[in-house]
Design an enzyme around this catalytic site. Structure first.
Site, mmCIF file in Angstrom:
data_model
loop_
_atom_site.group_PDB
_atom_site.id
_atom_site.type_symbol
_atom_site.label_atom_id
_atom_site.label_comp_id
_atom_site.label_asym_id
_atom_site.label_seq_id
_atom_site.Cartn_x
_atom_site.Cartn_y
_atom_site.Cartn_z
ATOM 1 C CB THR A 338 43.729 49.708 14.112
ATOM 2 O OG1 THR A 338 45.061 49.265 13.817
ATOM 3 C CG2 THR A 338 43.738 50.644 15.306
ATOM 4 C CB CYS A 339 41.360 47.539 9.946
ATOM 5 S SG CYS A 339 39.724 47.274 10.673
ATOM 6 C CG ASP A 340 47.881 49.824 9.503
ATOM 7 O OD1 ASP A 340 48.527 48.933 8.932
ATOM 8 O OD2 ASP A 340 48.138 51.034 9.380
ATOM 9 C CB SER A 341 49.070 44.595 8.377
ATOM 10 O OG SER A 341 49.797 45.524 7.590
ATOM 11 C CG ASN A 377 40.228 51.361 12.322
ATOM 12 O OD1 ASN A 377 40.813 50.282 12.280
ATOM 13 N ND2 ASN A 377 39.299 51.665 11.441
#
Length: 399
Positions: A338-341, A377
């Site tokens: 996903t695009c989450d850190s 996402n």
């Protein structure tokens, strides 16, 4: 879709090395179904249930659906003669669909809506748990249909999850609840407790059992109806990255404490993680890579919003291994898709140089993984492939 014939010994995933047969099955499963995958072995479910049954021979085991509410797990345990611990209407619906007799269920959520009570009663489950007078009052309308357990609190800072922080009452409050129940003509069947998830010290159970014994004696001393049931909860430990006590040794002091109870007291338990943690492994593939701050980052098609959700919600540390063994191992990072850190699975993990498409295997992935996975996402959750659903080792695919 049918899975390939299984030669996999899932117990091998408690060691670092994978056998040639293991590797073949993993690769053939990915070839057939793609990645990410979760491979679920029903034989391990049977093995774990039988091991705990043998370790607690006088205890009726009610499998807690929460860690892995999968229909095939319900069917497998039903064939083993297990009972079931329910906490929601959704879980009631699942066991009803799988043909579980209602008399083999209890409903143990301490806080319920009226609709939750009605749904369970409509199914036929009539044993519930309370831990306060507000909850007890909800059963006035159902006093002729229900039997209740009063849940006590036993704090445990050593556990993965100290469930007594959120639920349970003191021994004194329990007696007050039982007195009020008599005034309201509501039957109290017994007591319950949960010493916390992944409890590694059996003395926590011993202390709780002996405290409950004292409450039972106080109930009789006050002229209240004797209690007939003690629910010792779950929390039995399993090996992740640290070894825990073998279950037969772990349960020895528990059995000794239970032997101190009156013979008329029926003992039940609510194991969840112990039954299913070992039964499932994850298979994820490398979908991309980059060097950042001198370390290789490998981005997998599964992460903490998916099958590795237990890293966030359960504080679990899953053993990880790559199918690729050759090459120097260097500290690396495994990240989710996903695009989450925060979607990072492992840092400073020693890995050889991986290529896109290489596979990472997670072991001990049965508890609090797919159950808490999301579609964040819009990455789809891993498919679950079921092996050995029938005792004669037939297999099939579950989407």
């Amino acid at each position: 879709m049918a899975a390939a014939r299984s030669v996999l010994n899932f117990q091998s995933f408690t060691s670092q090395a994978l056998s040639a047969d293991d590797v073949h099955l993993i690769e053939s499963s990915v070839e057939q179904f793609g990645a990410p995958l979760l491979l679920l072995d029903c034989d391990i479910v049977r093995q774990q249930y039988r091991a705990l049954s043998a370790a607690l021979p006088n205890v009726t085991l009610h499998f807690a659906l929460k860690p892995l509410p999968h229909p095939v797990v319900v069917r497998t345990l039903l064939q083993e003669g297990a009972s079931f611990d329910l906490a929601t209407t959704g879980e009631v619906e699942l066991v009803a669909q799988e043909g579980v007799p209602a008399e083999r269920t209890i409903h143990t959520h301490p806080i319920k809506r009226d609709a939750d009570i009605r749904d369970a009663l409509a199914y036929g489950c009539n044993v519930f748990v309370v831990d306060n007078l507000n909850e007890l009052a909800k059963f006035k309308a159902y006093r002729d249909e229900v039997e209740l357990l009063v849940r006590l609190s036993f704090r445990n800072s050593e556990a993965f999850a100290d469930l007594s922080k959120k639920f349970g009452c003191s021994p004194e409050q329990a007696v007050n609840i039982i007195e009020m129940a008599k005034e309201w003509n509501i039957r109290i069947k017994g007591l319950s407790f949960h010493v916390g998830s992944q409890t590694t010290n059996p003395q926590k159970y011993v202390e709780a059992i002996r405290t409950c014994k004292g409450v039972m004696e106080e109930v009789v001393a006050r002229g209240l109806p004797a209690l007939s049931t003690l629910d010792i909860g779950g929390g039995f430990p399993v090996n992740y990255t640290k070894q825990v006590m073998p279950i037969d040794q772990f349960c020895l002091p528990i059995n000794e404490a239970l032997a101190e109870l009156p013979e008329t007291v029926q003992v039940i338990a609510e194991p969840g993680r112990f039954i299913v943690a070992q039964c499932m492994m994850s298979v994820a593939s490398v979908m991309g890579q980059a060097e950042r701050d001198g370390q290789m980052w490998y981005y997998l098609d599964d992460g903490v919003y998916g099958s590795f959700s237990g890293l966030i919600f359960d504080d679990a540390q899953y053993p990880l291994v790559t199918l690729k063994q050759e090459g120097e191992r260097v500290p690396s990072v495994l990240a989710g898709p996903t695009c989450d850190s925060i979607d990072v699975i492992a840092e400073d993990i020693l890995l050889p140089k991986l290529d896109n498409g290489d596979l990472i295997v997670g072991r001990m992935m049965g508890a609090y993984t797919s159950a808490t996975a999301t579609d964040f996402n819009f990455f789809k959750r891993a498919q679950t492939v079921v092996f050995n659903e029938l005792a004669e080792n037939s297999e099939r695919m579950i989407g």
